[in-house]
Design an enzyme around this catalytic site. Sequence first.
Site, short mmCIF file in Angstrom:
data_model
loop_
_atom_site.label_atom_id
_atom_site.label_comp_id
_atom_site.label_asym_id
_atom_site.label_seq_id
_atom_site.Cartn_x
_atom_site.Cartn_y
_atom_site.Cartn_z
N SER D 94 0.83 -1.21 0.00
CA SER D 94 0.00 0.00 0.00
C SER D 94 0.87 1.26 0.00
CB SER D 94 -0.95 -0.06 1.18
OG SER D 94 -2.03 0.82 0.98
N ASP D 234 -2.51 6.13 -3.24
CA ASP D 234 -1.28 5.44 -2.88
C ASP D 234 -1.00 4.36 -3.93
OD1 ASP D 234 -3.36 3.79 -2.20
OD2 ASP D 234 -2.52 3.15 -0.29
N ASP D 236 -1.49 1.29 -4.38
CA ASP D 236 -2.47 0.29 -4.79
C ASP D 236 -3.89 0.83 -4.82
OD1 ASP D 236 -2.56 0.56 -2.02
OD2 ASP D 236 -3.19 -1.52 -1.72
N ASP D 238 -6.15 2.00 -2.84
CA ASP D 238 -7.29 1.95 -1.93
C ASP D 238 -7.47 3.32 -1.26
OD1 ASP D 238 -4.94 1.53 -0.49
OD2 ASP D 238 -5.68 -0.17 0.65
#
Lengths: 445, 445, 445, 445
Positions: D94, D234, D236, D238
Amino acid sequence: MGLFGTAGVRGPVRSRLTPDLAVRVGHAVAAELASPELVVAVGRDGRTSGAALLRAVTAGLLAGGASVCELGVVTTPLLAYSARDGVGVMVTASHNPPGDNGLKLFIAGREASGSAEAAVAAAVAEAPAPVRWDRWGSSSAATVRRSYLRAIDRYTTPVGADARGLSVCLDAGTGTGAMTSAPALRAAGAEVVVLNGQVDGHFPARASKPTAATLQTLAAMLRAGSFDLGIAHDGDADRVVFLAPDGEVIHEDTVLAVVASALLETTEIPDPVVVTTPNASRRIDTAVDAAGGRTVRVALGDLQGGLATHGDAVVFAAEPWKHLHPGLGGWIDGTASAVLVTRLIAERGLDALLAPIDELPYRKLSIDCPDARKRPVMAALAAELPELFPAATISTEHGLRVEFADDGWALVRPSGTEPKLRIYAESATVEAVVEPLTETLERLI
Amino acid sequence: MGLFGTAGVRGPVRSRLTPDLAVRVGHAVAAELASPELVVAVGRDGRTSGAALLRAVTAGLLAGGASVCELGVVTTPLLAYSARDGVGVMVTASHNPPGDNGLKLFIAGREASGSAEAAVAAAVAEAPAPVRWDRWGSSSAATVRRSYLRAIDRYTTPVGADARGLSVCLDAGTGTGAMTSAPALRAAGAEVVVLNGQVDGHFPARASKPTAATLQTLAAMLRAGSFDLGIAHDGDADRVVFLAPDGEVIHEDTVLAVVASALLETTEIPDPVVVTTPNASRRIDTAVDAAGGRTVRVALGDLQGGLATHGDAVVFAAEPWKHLHPGLGGWIDGTASAVLVTRLIAERGLDALLAPIDELPYRKLSIDCPDARKRPVMAALAAELPELFPAATISTEHGLRVEFADDGWALVRPSGTEPKLRIYAESATVEAVVEPLTETLERLI
Amino acid sequence: MGLFGTAGVRGPVRSRLTPDLAVRVGHAVAAELASPELVVAVGRDGRTSGAALLRAVTAGLLAGGASVCELGVVTTPLLAYSARDGVGVMVTASHNPPGDNGLKLFIAGREASGSAEAAVAAAVAEAPAPVRWDRWGSSSAATVRRSYLRAIDRYTTPVGADARGLSVCLDAGTGTGAMTSAPALRAAGAEVVVLNGQVDGHFPARASKPTAATLQTLAAMLRAGSFDLGIAHDGDADRVVFLAPDGEVIHEDTVLAVVASALLETTEIPDPVVVTTPNASRRIDTAVDAAGGRTVRVALGDLQGGLATHGDAVVFAAEPWKHLHPGLGGWIDGTASAVLVTRLIAERGLDALLAPIDELPYRKLSIDCPDARKRPVMAALAAELPELFPAATISTEHGLRVEFADDGWALVRPSGTEPKLRIYAESATVEAVVEPLTETLERLI
Amino acid sequence: MGLFGTAGVRGPVRSRLTPDLAVRVGHAVAAELASPELVVAVGRDGRTSGAALLRAVTAGLLAGGASVCELGVVTTPLLAYSARDGVGVMVTASHNPPGDNGLKLFIAGREASGSAEAAVAAAVAEAPAPVRWDRWGSSSAATVRRSYLRAIDRYTTPVGADARGLSVCLDAGTGTGAMTSAPALRAAGAEVVVLNGQVDGHFPARASKPTAATLQTLAAMLRAGSFDLGIAHDGDADRVVFLAPDGEVIHEDTVLAVVASALLETTEIPDPVVVTTPNASRRIDTAVDAAGGRTVRVALGDLQGGLATHGDAVVFAAEPWKHLHPGLGGWIDGTASAVLVTRLIAERGLDALLAPIDELPYRKLSIDCPDARKRPVMAALAAELPELFPAATISTEHGLRVEFADDGWALVRPSGTEPKLRIYAESATVEAVVEPLTETLERLI
């Protein structure tokens, strides 16, 4: 036992060749063999554990800083061909049971030497940390079959004749062999019927290892059909076995003699050499002599050593079922031999091809012997041999080899993998050779 | 002839099913059948022209605004399964020669109806411009075999018994059938030996169409081996043929009767219906009656019509070699039948399975007749039939069908694809039926 | 107009570059350029029509008997690199609007010559039938970026200095340029911020063609940030444009002069040649002279011709925005120049780099002129020129070129694609050159 | 510390998240979470270690008997969406530094609960042997972006208005966010300029975690350009952060309040609930009240707990930067919020959107405190609080929370990952709240 046996790392996937080990070996290969310039070719045969282990070894390679080219499901010769200028890792247990798997390393198209394997084994033992995050390797993919088939075609065309009209039954045993041998044989002109050409790692049709016992379906097929030849591979198609139209396996040493002769007849190499192993029979020497070559024997499993020593002079290097063609590359290639033998039969017919080969009666057997007893028993036998066979010549280079006046011979050697001694004998009076050897050994053990 | 025949668009790849045509059909399918919500599943069998034509039809679909999911080399049932809730295009010429290829359309798992095909054909004729550049579709990829095999397993489990101990020889003929039938049969417990399981679009081993003539290698194999059953598919595995252990083909109508009976015995549908075609023999009716079902006949090639009319009541819809299992989905599925018959033999043995089926002598022949003469000749025959067979009942629904008191019957119909009339007859005295029909027709033509 | 323009086949995907045409061109390339030994590399930029057209051209290639290696979404230089020893087809319309697409042919890493294109165009017109079904080609896939980046690294390392500490803003414009230029610049040491590095064939961020007008976001970014250089590519990254930290585009001819000088300084070729086109300014000649080279001018769009004529002597061949680096290969490569210029700035600073380049005032304009009038007007102008500029030297090799004593020059040539005449002029007194030319032409037209 | 932290398994790839660990976790997930019916979806973000770790976790899953569907490089929400009816493993760290990586487990679209993680951790500790060779899983591949984008479109359409005319700058930070947020925003009508949309696991442009400090390039871009909104993810995607056109980060709690209000306004759920965490500010409660909803607070990192307790009543569950949309699925989805906020600005304008949100002055700070001292210090503070703030209400459910009459509040809680205590305070007189708290704590520590 060290990490590497005579055929790379190999063993049951539950207890030995787990994904953990594959990660560590991949990492060690990257650390020891791969340079930043090199891309490591990886592939696998069709075993059920292959998808996982291929990923695991790739993960290790990448974490060790190597870049990887993924070839997917291939034959071992195809993987070796792809690594002909670099490094390759093949996930295969070759002819082992389906619950086994293994890792075979190639450098410049040749199986990794003992010293390279030792370096990798040392790195596995060390279990180094991954390289810095920004030096992990990257992966790519490629398909190589077309270029390999072209190489096979170029290599085999000078030998024998176009196989148009010949009908071959190829038993792939749900291994990967059909992907190269079927098109290669067809390219050579033959009609091909394939048994179990679909890849299936359960090996539901027969064991991976092709033997007279496991090839009964093929033999029945040959007897029932009107085929000119039967050919069988193991799961990754480095090995090759040939069967006559009557379903009988053609002796592996006879095949060696036939291929060696043919390659010697067409080679332009001056003073050509054929490398083979001590368990390979006298008929090879005879055929090689007749074709103007020279036979060199190396320890079982050490064909590479013979190549290293005799360099460009070698036209063929083989042990039973496993044929290495220096004119093609430094790996064992069952597809190349499948095509060569088919082209030779097309040219001469099977009978004419086998006729010159002198098949003395042959026996091969094993005697139980605890590992610790192997060395003293061999020493004691060496001492008794001159008395046992007074007329024979005895050599101790690779095990104990006895040469008889009638061109017969016997070899005793300790097994490298099992608690057994192996006896090989070939002679017009083979029982008269085997019997005293067996009795003596049983007494000594 | 229109663009679509009885099995989609089909023909030689040099003169008819060229990449140009595939592009246009793809485009037309997008225009007529695909909504923006839908993803069109595309796949192909292993023909040498398949790689090109799959790309061409995909190009047309995308240029027509459809989105595409590429499944690669699959069987036709696998493609149809993937299109069970949408639209699919399969690149296959099924049992045609290797130089042919074709395009088969599926909507909601069923072969496209005549009206859908007509709409596509009209759009092909129109050759519309591509959609606006920002509406061209996108492509994705997926693998579906696992989920399909699970569906086959669920569907077949209630019928027959686990096939452990049964040995099956599966002739895939280098088509794609081994990729589903081999694992499905193994999942059912059987041991499977596969003939020509490697996919090869040259069909080097045998013609795609499985007939007694093309299955001689399989028959020899069965006679030589100790198999309980032989199974053969065509190149895309919608068709299935069964052979007894003696190498003889089990009559296709007998297979229909056997499968129909078994499905009727296990169904919970009240007043169940079996749909078949006029050329399918009386033995089916007898078996269906005995199992408590009702037989409905539809025109040859129109199983979908029967399904449309009888809806949820249909437990099985089949013409010779082509079996549609409504409990699985709306497509013809050779793998499902392969497993069902194997499970039935496991439960009852082949002899017990075939014993109840009453095989009256059967004849099938063709008489040359120019297309222009077909209609007047059929009309004239209709007029003469009552005199020819005074004791028989005559129906004109699908060609001219004559029913005899001994459960025998005859059918005369014009061929849809050749300048011929077809005669089918089944009767204890079949020659006494065929002879007067032939004489009359030859006179009328 | 013929099938091929100055940049391959190109046009709107609804009316010109349809999948049908792509199939036919693919087929023609197979017929004319591919030998059975060769594999044709195919790739595409990110246009919405690219997925379909790539499949269509591949379908044509396969149906024409060629084998194909699919590279997916790449830059044009990456495709050309992959075809450096063979044939390649790139699906791209380069800097054209998103509704266009095109096909660019490469032979041995060079754009196909006019005669090769003519052969392909003739084969397209002929529309030959597909080859026999058993000679259709096969396809494979590969990833090539890693090897290309290594080649870029090797080629650029001798020039300039490591760019550590330099900050570059790269505007990929949702083209494919970020996939090679971002890692290549980072490998050279620079910090890189990428604008619209995600590939998107809608070109939602800016038009594919990088000009002062379309690069306003990049210019704003440069003014707002603390960057040392701005770089922009077109959709397939053969073109490259450089911007100073103040957001101003560095003149394309100045860039040519800078790169040419640097390559001449490091070359070991004796008597080195720089090839350029008539519309490229005098400052190039000056810089080349100063660096010990020789400038050769070829017709616009004919860099390959210059390479053919001057062979191994050529160190650089470029027209504005399009740079060909013979030391790397025979294709136009925006990534190579991006790295070279960045390394030069790292070594010398931008001001020092540009200082030696003598930028005379420059004008470029077009005058409407019907196609039919072009030839007579040019002839009439040729007759009047000596009177118009008595002190100048006049050459007629590529259009009409006038050289002045102050190092200024003017060029008049008919446009190859539009009903216009182009005037280019560079002079300390550029208006005094352009004005009489314009007046004369308007009168003559 | 246990294997799983608040965000799955995470840590440096050299010392913690090695391929060995990934193999073991994959194996444990297969053993604990996967049933034979399930296919485990696996994906990764673009980190340099991702290719290796994805293969390693897949190897473990397969060796543990699970079947795997490989999605390649995706966002975390895309992986979670693909696992909405099953199990998923995402390889991502992340917002952590590039040298870290991690494994995040999803069950039915939700992050695995503590008990599921404990079961996996136990299985990792046990290190079970691989399953029997014939039960190793098989792998397939799929692409899922299209279906996810459609789901985002359906979910966001009822909120706000079409964003035609709005210009958004999206900073993907070389993470994977551009692959979904760029097309989703464009589908919503917005014009999108992307910063660092190319995926690059070196994170060369900025740290994965989007904060005011790491988003300086985006802020400069916003100030320089004429954008209506800035959005950052960020690595990834999410997480999501929004910036105003002046380059200022919009407070994360304000964003929560805005999204919660809008979802409440359009929901048809009776008595709707918004779940948030103790560190989220009072302004959320105010906005939720005004929109007719009810706010429920759960422990930080336990949004899933809130969902479990309040079931179908929850319309939104969020902690700062991390938004879970039950109407879409049970995962945190930065793309969904990116589209929602954009559509709200399109409808109302940014100023009107933010105006109703009451932003009391806010402070957040940390005080060093050894882990061993945390518990006694918190206890001592609890004892002193009534005296410190006599007029306030004190709750001890999640840390120590003080509520003031002016709608202000303060929260003190021990950090779960560092030797610190955290103070959050929001009040018209925030310094008057923070100062005495800080002094007291420093004294107590």
